[in-house]
Motif scaffolding. Sequence first.
Motif, PDB file in Angstrom:
ATOM      1  N   ARG A  17       0.857  -1.181   0.000  1.00 42.34           N
ATOM      2  CA  ARG A  17       0.000   0.000   0.000  1.00 42.34           C
ATOM      3  C   ARG A  17       0.892   1.230   0.000  1.00 42.34           C
ATOM      4  N   PHE A  18       0.505   2.212  -0.785  1.00 44.84           N
ATOM      5  CA  PHE A  18       1.290   3.428  -0.947  1.00 44.84           C
ATOM      6  C   PHE A  18       0.510   4.615  -0.403  1.00 44.84           C
ATOM      7  N   CYS A  37      10.848   9.671   6.386  1.00 42.43           N
ATOM      8  CA  CYS A  37      10.842   9.358   4.955  1.00 42.43           C
ATOM      9  C   CYS A  37      12.116   9.857   4.274  1.00 42.43           C
ATOM     10  N   VAL A  41       8.840  12.174  -0.101  1.00 38.66           N
ATOM     11  CA  VAL A  41       7.427  12.059  -0.451  1.00 38.66           C
ATOM     12  C   VAL A  41       6.626  13.192   0.177  1.00 38.66           C
ATOM     13  N   GLU A  75       4.790   9.667  -6.141  1.00 37.27           N
ATOM     14  CA  GLU A  75       5.437   8.666  -6.991  1.00 37.27           C
ATOM     15  C   GLU A  75       6.734   8.124  -6.382  1.00 37.27           C
ATOM     16  N   CYS A  77       6.955   7.166  -3.215  1.00 35.11           N
ATOM     17  CA  CYS A  77       6.602   6.267  -2.108  1.00 35.11           C
ATOM     18  C   CYS A  77       6.903   4.819  -2.489  1.00 35.11           C
ATOM     19  N   VAL A  78       7.562   4.095  -1.569  1.00 32.43           N
ATOM     20  CA  VAL A  78       7.876   2.684  -1.792  1.00 32.43           C
ATOM     21  C   VAL A  78       6.963   1.759  -0.975  1.00 32.43           C
ATOM     22  N   GLY A  79       6.017   2.315  -0.253  1.00 38.58           N
ATOM     23  CA  GLY A  79       5.046   1.502   0.475  1.00 38.58           C
ATOM     24  C   GLY A  79       5.518   0.950   1.797  1.00 38.58           C
ATOM     25  N   CYS A  80       6.531   1.527   2.398  1.00 39.28           N
ATOM     26  CA  CYS A  80       7.059   0.995   3.657  1.00 39.28           C
ATOM     27  C   CYS A  80       6.172   1.344   4.859  1.00 39.28           C
ATOM     28  N   GLU A  81       5.377   2.395   4.737  1.00 36.32           N
ATOM     29  CA  GLU A  81       4.454   2.876   5.772  1.00 36.32           C
ATOM     30  C   GLU A  81       5.150   3.335   7.052  1.00 36.32           C
ATOM     31  N   TYR A  94      -3.308   4.882   3.280  1.00 37.79           N
ATOM     32  CA  TYR A  94      -2.614   4.204   2.189  1.00 37.79           C
ATOM     33  C   TYR A  94      -3.615   3.449   1.330  1.00 37.79           C
ATOM     34  N   ALA A  97      -1.551   0.276  -5.239  1.00 35.25           N
ATOM     35  CA  ALA A  97      -1.375   0.942  -6.532  1.00 35.25           C
ATOM     36  C   ALA A  97      -2.032   0.104  -7.614  1.00 35.25           C
TER      37      ALA A  97
END
Length: 99
Positions: A17-18, A37, A41, A75, A77-81, A94, A97
């Motif tokens: 999830r991004f 971050c 982002v 764009e 964001c790598v989804g690490c949360e 989140y 994608a």
Amino acid sequence: MSHYTVILPSGVAWTPRFIAAINQEKCIGCGRCFKTCAREVLQLMAIDDDGELVAIDADDDEEYEKKVMSIAQPENCVGCESCNNNCARRCISYAPAAV
């Protein structure tokens, strides 16, 4: 609509999830998510006297009374949360994608 899904070494399917939104009503502009971050982002914003958002940096931090975080480059964001893991207010949401 399909989403990106990864099969983990254990065989379990995982859908990353991004970053999708920041609830600016809950955000207190503390900057903890921004500091976490490394992908640029997020952007700290100030709310001026007219209620407009103004981009600020650490040098302008004391000039404004109310600050909130915004999504500057989703764009990246790598989804690490990790941003939400460090958010005391849990105001970041989140979504997967779309492919």
